[in-house]
Write a protein that holds these residues in place. Sequence first.
Motif, PDB file in Angstrom:
ATOM      1  N   ILE A   8       0.836  -1.200   0.000  1.00  0.00           N
ATOM      2  CA  ILE A   8       0.000   0.000   0.000  1.00  0.00           C
ATOM      3  C   ILE A   8       0.872   1.253   0.000  1.00  0.00           C
ATOM      4  O   ILE A   8       1.655   1.476   0.936  1.00  0.00           O
ATOM      5  CB  ILE A   8      -0.922   0.032   1.230  1.00  0.00           C
ATOM      6  N   THR A  17       3.483   4.730  -6.728  1.00  0.00           N
ATOM      7  CA  THR A  17       3.004   3.343  -6.798  1.00  0.00           C
ATOM      8  C   THR A  17       3.586   2.636  -8.014  1.00  0.00           C
ATOM      9  O   THR A  17       4.004   1.473  -7.925  1.00  0.00           O
ATOM     10  CB  THR A  17       1.464   3.311  -6.853  1.00  0.00           C
ATOM     11  N   LEU A  40      -3.395   4.466  -1.934  1.00  0.00           N
ATOM     12  CA  LEU A  40      -4.421   4.941  -1.007  1.00  0.00           C
ATOM     13  C   LEU A  40      -4.914   6.292  -1.533  1.00  0.00           C
ATOM     14  O   LEU A  40      -4.298   7.334  -1.285  1.00  0.00           O
ATOM     15  CB  LEU A  40      -3.848   5.088   0.405  1.00  0.00           C
ATOM     16  N   LEU A  60      -5.991   3.715   6.013  1.00  0.00           N
ATOM     17  CA  LEU A  60      -5.215   2.473   5.918  1.00  0.00           C
ATOM     18  C   LEU A  60      -5.935   1.320   6.610  1.00  0.00           C
ATOM     19  O   LEU A  60      -6.025   0.206   6.078  1.00  0.00           O
ATOM     20  CB  LEU A  60      -3.827   2.659   6.542  1.00  0.00           C
ATOM     21  N   LEU A  63      -8.811   0.196   4.447  1.00  0.00           N
ATOM     22  CA  LEU A  63      -8.371  -0.572   3.279  1.00  0.00           C
ATOM     23  C   LEU A  63      -8.006  -1.998   3.672  1.00  0.00           C
ATOM     24  O   LEU A  63      -8.398  -2.962   3.002  1.00  0.00           O
ATOM     25  CB  LEU A  63      -7.183   0.128   2.622  1.00  0.00           C
ATOM     26  N   PHE A  73       0.385  -7.557   4.350  1.00  0.00           N
ATOM     27  CA  PHE A  73       0.323  -6.168   3.914  1.00  0.00           C
ATOM     28  C   PHE A  73       1.671  -5.496   4.137  1.00  0.00           C
ATOM     29  O   PHE A  73       2.387  -5.806   5.094  1.00  0.00           O
ATOM     30  CB  PHE A  73      -0.742  -5.392   4.705  1.00  0.00           C
TER      31      PHE A  73
END
Length: 218
Positions: A8, A17, A40, A60, A63, A73
């Motif tokens: 993430i 990203t 995010l 967060l 998600l 994660f």
Amino acid sequence: MTGPIVVINPNSNQAVTDGLDRALASFRLTGGPAIECVTLTEGPFGIESQLHSDQVVLPLVDLIARRSDAAAFIIACYSDPGIDACRSVSPVPVFGIQESGLLTALSRADRIGIVAIAEASEKRHRLYMRRMGVSSRIAGERALNMTVDETARGTGTFTRLQEVGRALISDGAEALVLGCAGMAVHRAPLEQVLGIPVIDPTQAAVSMAMGTVLANQI
């Protein structure tokens, strides 16, 4: 078949990203866990202050709660925002890139240096290192004084990384940690130029996650 390792990016900059996705390409092994990089969208464009870091904690957590398919994660922001809250709600391991990057670097060298994006980030990093109990092995932390977006896309980033890296070596650092997820694309060439280990913290966190996921399949 296990679920994916979900990486993430807590800021809303898609370029960061995309850089993470490229930096993790070699980790996508046949038969290994899938690695999915997500943005995010509720986050700030760059996490460059304590306020920015605190703002992303609840998004967060939300998600992570939605991704019940994940095997692990990664919080891909160097100050590991919300890591305790995320671990409190996640049934699977949650890795922070600052913690993972530091631990990996400390396995490669006695004294390490951290490349921060800006001087404003250093206090957050210092408090976390004190919490981890590793402060005595930090040779120094120096800032690029660039934005997150500039580290991901700026044309002068690599030159500045070399300058800061050499300064940290003069401070006594025997390995470096890149203190922002946006620097991932520069790790390998910087290591070649400087001649000491350079740790990308997101790669370090994914390595730990893969080890945990694969061990659970035995």
